[in-house]
Design a protein around this motif. Sequence first.
Motif, PDB file in Angstrom:
ATOM      1  N   ILE A   1       3.961 -24.179   4.472  1.00 23.03           N
ATOM      2  CA  ILE A   1       2.971 -23.247   3.961  1.00 23.03           C
ATOM      3  C   ILE A   1       3.715 -22.184   3.166  1.00 23.03           C
ATOM      4  CG2 ILE A   1       1.144 -21.608   4.520  1.00 23.03           C
ATOM      5  CD1 ILE A   1       0.538 -24.528   5.262  1.00 23.03           C
ATOM      6  N   ALA A   2       3.274 -21.959   1.929  1.00 25.42           N
ATOM      7  CA  ALA A   2       3.841 -20.903   1.102  1.00 25.42           C
ATOM      8  C   ALA A   2       2.859 -19.751   1.033  1.00 25.42           C
ATOM      9  CB  ALA A   2       4.141 -21.429  -0.305  1.00 25.42           C
ATOM     10  N   CYS A   3       3.358 -18.546   1.200  1.00 30.96           N
ATOM     11  CA  CYS A   3       2.523 -17.356   1.128  1.00 30.96           C
ATOM     12  C   CYS A   3       3.296 -16.290   0.361  1.00 30.96           C
ATOM     13  CB  CYS A   3       2.174 -16.861   2.528  1.00 30.96           C
ATOM     14  SG  CYS A   3       1.050 -15.441   2.561  1.00 30.96           S
ATOM     15  N   GLU A   4       2.602 -15.550  -0.487  1.00 33.46           N
ATOM     16  CA  GLU A   4       3.271 -14.505  -1.234  1.00 33.46           C
ATOM     17  C   GLU A   4       2.384 -13.280  -1.347  1.00 33.46           C
ATOM     18  OE1 GLU A   4       4.032 -16.322  -5.066  1.00 33.46           O
ATOM     19  OE2 GLU A   4       2.289 -15.324  -5.938  1.00 33.46           O
ATOM     20  N   VAL A   5       3.048 -12.132  -1.512  1.00 33.05           N
ATOM     21  CA  VAL A   5       2.363 -10.869  -1.759  1.00 33.05           C
ATOM     22  C   VAL A   5       2.960 -10.276  -3.021  1.00 33.05           C
ATOM     23  CG1 VAL A   5       1.876  -8.554  -0.903  1.00 33.05           C
ATOM     24  CG2 VAL A   5       1.872 -10.497   0.686  1.00 33.05           C
ATOM     25  N   HIS A   6       2.081  -9.949  -3.964  1.00 39.05           N
ATOM     26  CA  HIS A   6       2.508  -9.342  -5.230  1.00 39.05           C
ATOM     27  C   HIS A   6       1.922  -7.943  -5.335  1.00 39.05           C
ATOM     28  CE1 HIS A   6       3.510  -8.902  -9.481  1.00 39.05           C
ATOM     29  NE2 HIS A   6       2.290  -8.437  -9.642  1.00 39.05           N
ATOM     30  N   ASP A   7       2.730  -6.991  -5.819  1.00 43.38           N
ATOM     31  CA  ASP A   7       2.219  -5.637  -6.052  1.00 43.38           C
ATOM     32  C   ASP A   7       2.942  -5.023  -7.241  1.00 43.38           C
ATOM     33  OD1 ASP A   7       4.693  -4.436  -5.139  1.00 43.38           O
ATOM     34  OD2 ASP A   7       4.023  -4.768  -3.077  1.00 43.38           O
ATOM     35  N   ARG A   8       2.644  -3.762  -7.543  1.00 47.59           N
ATOM     36  CA  ARG A   8       3.189  -3.100  -8.721  1.00 47.59           C
ATOM     37  C   ARG A   8       4.503  -2.378  -8.434  1.00 47.59           C
ATOM     38  NH1 ARG A   8      -2.139  -1.413  -8.888  1.00 47.59           N
ATOM     39  NH2 ARG A   8      -1.535   0.765  -8.494  1.00 47.59           N
ATOM     40  N   GLY A   9       5.040  -2.506  -7.225  1.00 45.86           N
ATOM     41  CA  GLY A   9       6.307  -1.874  -6.902  1.00 45.86           C
ATOM     42  C   GLY A   9       7.482  -2.629  -7.504  1.00 45.86           C
ATOM     43  N   ARG A  10       8.643  -1.997  -7.479  1.00 42.50           N
ATOM     44  CA  ARG A  10       9.850  -2.648  -7.991  1.00 42.50           C
ATOM     45  C   ARG A  10      11.005  -2.396  -7.032  1.00 42.50           C
ATOM     46  NH1 ARG A  10      13.151  -1.932 -13.752  1.00 42.50           N
ATOM     47  NH2 ARG A  10      14.410  -3.822 -13.483  1.00 42.50           N
ATOM     48  N   LEU A  11      11.643  -3.455  -6.593  1.00 38.08           N
ATOM     49  CA  LEU A  11      12.817  -3.347  -5.738  1.00 38.08           C
ATOM     50  C   LEU A  11      14.027  -3.011  -6.601  1.00 38.08           C
ATOM     51  CD1 LEU A  11      12.458  -6.369  -3.282  1.00 38.08           C
ATOM     52  CD2 LEU A  11      12.201  -3.951  -2.739  1.00 38.08           C
TER      53      LEU A  11
ATOM     54  N   VAL B   1       0.829  -1.200   0.000  1.00 33.59           N
ATOM     55  CA  VAL B   1       0.000   0.000   0.000  1.00 33.59           C
ATOM     56  C   VAL B   1       0.869   1.258   0.000  1.00 33.59           C
ATOM     57  CG1 VAL B   1      -1.608   1.348   1.413  1.00 33.59           C
ATOM     58  CG2 VAL B   1      -2.022  -1.086   1.011  1.00 33.59           C
ATOM     59  N   ARG B   2       1.949   1.240   0.784  1.00 33.33           N
ATOM     60  CA  ARG B   2       2.783   2.433   0.925  1.00 33.33           C
ATOM     61  C   ARG B   2       3.764   2.629  -0.223  1.00 33.33           C
ATOM     62  NH1 ARG B   2       4.507   2.159   7.350  1.00 33.33           N
ATOM     63  NH2 ARG B   2       2.444   2.673   8.214  1.00 33.33           N
ATOM     64  N   HIS B   3       4.337   1.528  -0.715  1.00 35.11           N
ATOM     65  CA  HIS B   3       5.430   1.643  -1.677  1.00 35.11           C
ATOM     66  C   HIS B   3       5.203   0.866  -2.973  1.00 35.11           C
ATOM     67  CE1 HIS B   3       7.417   3.152   1.891  1.00 35.11           C
ATOM     68  NE2 HIS B   3       7.315   1.970   2.477  1.00 35.11           N
ATOM     69  N   GLY B   4       4.119   0.094  -3.054  1.00 36.02           N
ATOM     70  CA  GLY B   4       3.923  -0.783  -4.205  1.00 36.02           C
ATOM     71  C   GLY B   4       2.723  -0.465  -5.056  1.00 36.02           C
ATOM     72  N   GLY B   5       2.322   0.803  -5.079  1.00 37.27           N
ATOM     73  CA  GLY B   5       1.226   1.192  -5.962  1.00 37.27           C
ATOM     74  C   GLY B   5      -0.135   1.232  -5.304  1.00 37.27           C
ATOM     75  N   GLY B   6      -0.219   0.960  -4.008  1.00 36.00           N
ATOM     76  CA  GLY B   6      -1.477   1.104  -3.299  1.00 36.00           C
ATOM     77  C   GLY B   6      -2.379  -0.107  -3.296  1.00 36.00           C
ATOM     78  N   SER B   7      -1.943  -1.193  -3.924  1.00 33.45           N
ATOM     79  CA  SER B   7      -2.771  -2.404  -3.954  1.00 33.45           C
ATOM     80  C   SER B   7      -1.866  -3.610  -4.144  1.00 33.45           C
ATOM     81  CB  SER B   7      -3.800  -2.335  -5.089  1.00 33.45           C
ATOM     82  OG  SER B   7      -3.147  -2.274  -6.355  1.00 33.45           O
ATOM     83  N   GLY B   8      -2.466  -4.801  -4.035  1.00 33.53           N
ATOM     84  CA  GLY B   8      -1.681  -6.009  -4.223  1.00 33.53           C
ATOM     85  C   GLY B   8      -2.536  -7.246  -4.139  1.00 33.53           C
ATOM     86  N   THR B   9      -1.870  -8.389  -4.161  1.00 31.45           N
ATOM     87  CA  THR B   9      -2.546  -9.687  -4.105  1.00 31.45           C
ATOM     88  C   THR B   9      -1.811 -10.594  -3.138  1.00 31.45           C
ATOM     89  OG1 THR B   9      -3.226  -9.484  -6.424  1.00 31.45           O
ATOM     90  CG2 THR B   9      -3.308 -11.681  -5.450  1.00 31.45           C
ATOM     91  N   VAL B  10      -2.576 -11.259  -2.278  1.00 28.45           N
ATOM     92  CA  VAL B  10      -2.030 -12.263  -1.365  1.00 28.45           C
ATOM     93  C   VAL B  10      -2.428 -13.639  -1.883  1.00 28.45           C
ATOM     94  CG1 VAL B  10      -1.964 -13.147   0.992  1.00 28.45           C
ATOM     95  CG2 VAL B  10      -2.280 -10.707   0.590  1.00 28.45           C
ATOM     96  N   ARG B  11      -1.459 -14.563  -1.904  1.00 25.32           N
ATOM     97  CA  ARG B  11      -1.747 -15.962  -2.244  1.00 25.32           C
ATOM     98  C   ARG B  11      -1.155 -16.855  -1.164  1.00 25.32           C
ATOM     99  NH1 ARG B  11      -0.118 -13.869  -7.310  1.00 25.32           N
ATOM    100  NH2 ARG B  11      -1.859 -13.717  -8.778  1.00 25.32           N
ATOM    101  N   ILE B  12      -1.833 -17.971  -0.906  1.00 23.69           N
ATOM    102  CA  ILE B  12      -1.348 -18.891   0.115  1.00 23.69           C
ATOM    103  C   ILE B  12      -1.757 -20.310  -0.250  1.00 23.69           C
ATOM    104  CG2 ILE B  12      -3.385 -18.472   1.567  1.00 23.69           C
ATOM    105  CD1 ILE B  12      -1.519 -18.871   4.010  1.00 23.69           C
ATOM    106  N   TRP B  13      -0.840 -21.268  -0.007  1.00 25.08           N
ATOM    107  CA  TRP B  13      -1.109 -22.668  -0.321  1.00 25.08           C
ATOM    108  C   TRP B  13      -0.134 -23.553   0.450  1.00 25.08           C
ATOM    109  CZ3 TRP B  13       1.367 -19.180  -3.398  1.00 25.08           C
ATOM    110  CH2 TRP B  13       2.666 -19.504  -3.833  1.00 25.08           C
ATOM    111  N   ALA B  14      -0.431 -24.838   0.488  1.00 25.90           N
ATOM    112  CA  ALA B  14       0.471 -25.819   1.091  1.00 25.90           C
ATOM    113  C   ALA B  14       1.432 -26.317   0.027  1.00 25.90           C
ATOM    114  CB  ALA B  14      -0.323 -26.985   1.670  1.00 25.90           C
ATOM    115  N   GLU B  15       2.709 -26.433   0.411  1.00 28.72           N
ATOM    116  CA  GLU B  15       3.732 -26.932  -0.506  1.00 28.72           C
ATOM    117  C   GLU B  15       4.575 -27.947   0.259  1.00 28.72           C
ATOM    118  OE1 GLU B  15       7.317 -24.934  -3.046  1.00 28.72           O
ATOM    119  OE2 GLU B  15       5.298 -24.076  -3.284  1.00 28.72           O
TER     120      GLU B  15
END
Length: 307
Positions: A252-262, A234-248
């Motif tokens: 447990i794998a969890c990720e957050v994707h947004d429009r920011g760039r490191l 929200v602060r640095h990645g364009g104001g929005s994003g997506t959370v995904r979570i699953w068993a691997e």
Amino acid sequence: MSTATSSEPFVHPALFYRGAEQYTAATLSFLLEGLAAGEAVAVAVPGPNLELIKDGLGSSADRVKLLDMTEAGRNPGRIIPRVLRAFADAHPVGRVRIIGEPIWAGRTAVEYPACVQHEALINAAFQGREVTVLCPYDADRLEPQVIADAYATHPVVINEDGELASETYDPERVIARYNEPLAYPPDAATFSFNTGDLPKARYFAVQEAERLGLTGVRLQDLTLAVAELTTNSVRHGGGSGTVRIWAEGEQIACEVHDRGRLTDPLAGRRPPARDQLGGRGLMLVHYVADLVRVHTAPEGTTVRFYL
């Protein structure tokens, strides 16, 4: 081991060894040379190799900081801040000498890209500092690609021919190569969020993690990591994003994707500057997770962590 092929304050040789005898001889020579010179000395290697070194040092073991890398460096992203830099920063005067073995035959294919990126990033993390980090590689048990990557991430190599400069040293190429897109299963639970949805995003992740069997401290770790990453989005990645979570597997794998760039490849692996915006949340995620993978591209960034 003088590493005479390097003229830089920071020295980062790879040691290719075959068998316990070679390993012990080379590592003990390196450590005893450092002790004789009055240098601060530390070892972070997998448990069985740690025992070889400890036994070989004898009474001198009390003068060396000894760490099991399978614990201290289980998450490769923690090795620079919590192992290498923590020791170097605690000894700011004079040269520091460390053996760090982050890659061993038991590392998984999921872990390996983060391991090799770590090896490449050490060179930037310690540029200009009086630090020597020797990285052993088991030439008998590791895959040829791992050995090739070691040549690319270490300016100095030590093998049966002696000590020499690596002709294929190119850490930036390695960092870019392993900055690979992260595939996720089509049935991964997904929640898209924006500025007003942060509590919902966190609740979603916690509920899914509980459903997948995560409990106790590990569930608290996930809650904290998701809170940090979604807030960063929200602060640095364009104001929005997506959370995904699953068993691997068993994790447990969890990720957050947004429009920011490191833009800083060391983000999350070194303390941010006092006036820097961001960077603290990603470091915290490295500290609580068993593994962190990052993919960044012009269209956005994905931070995935495993518990």
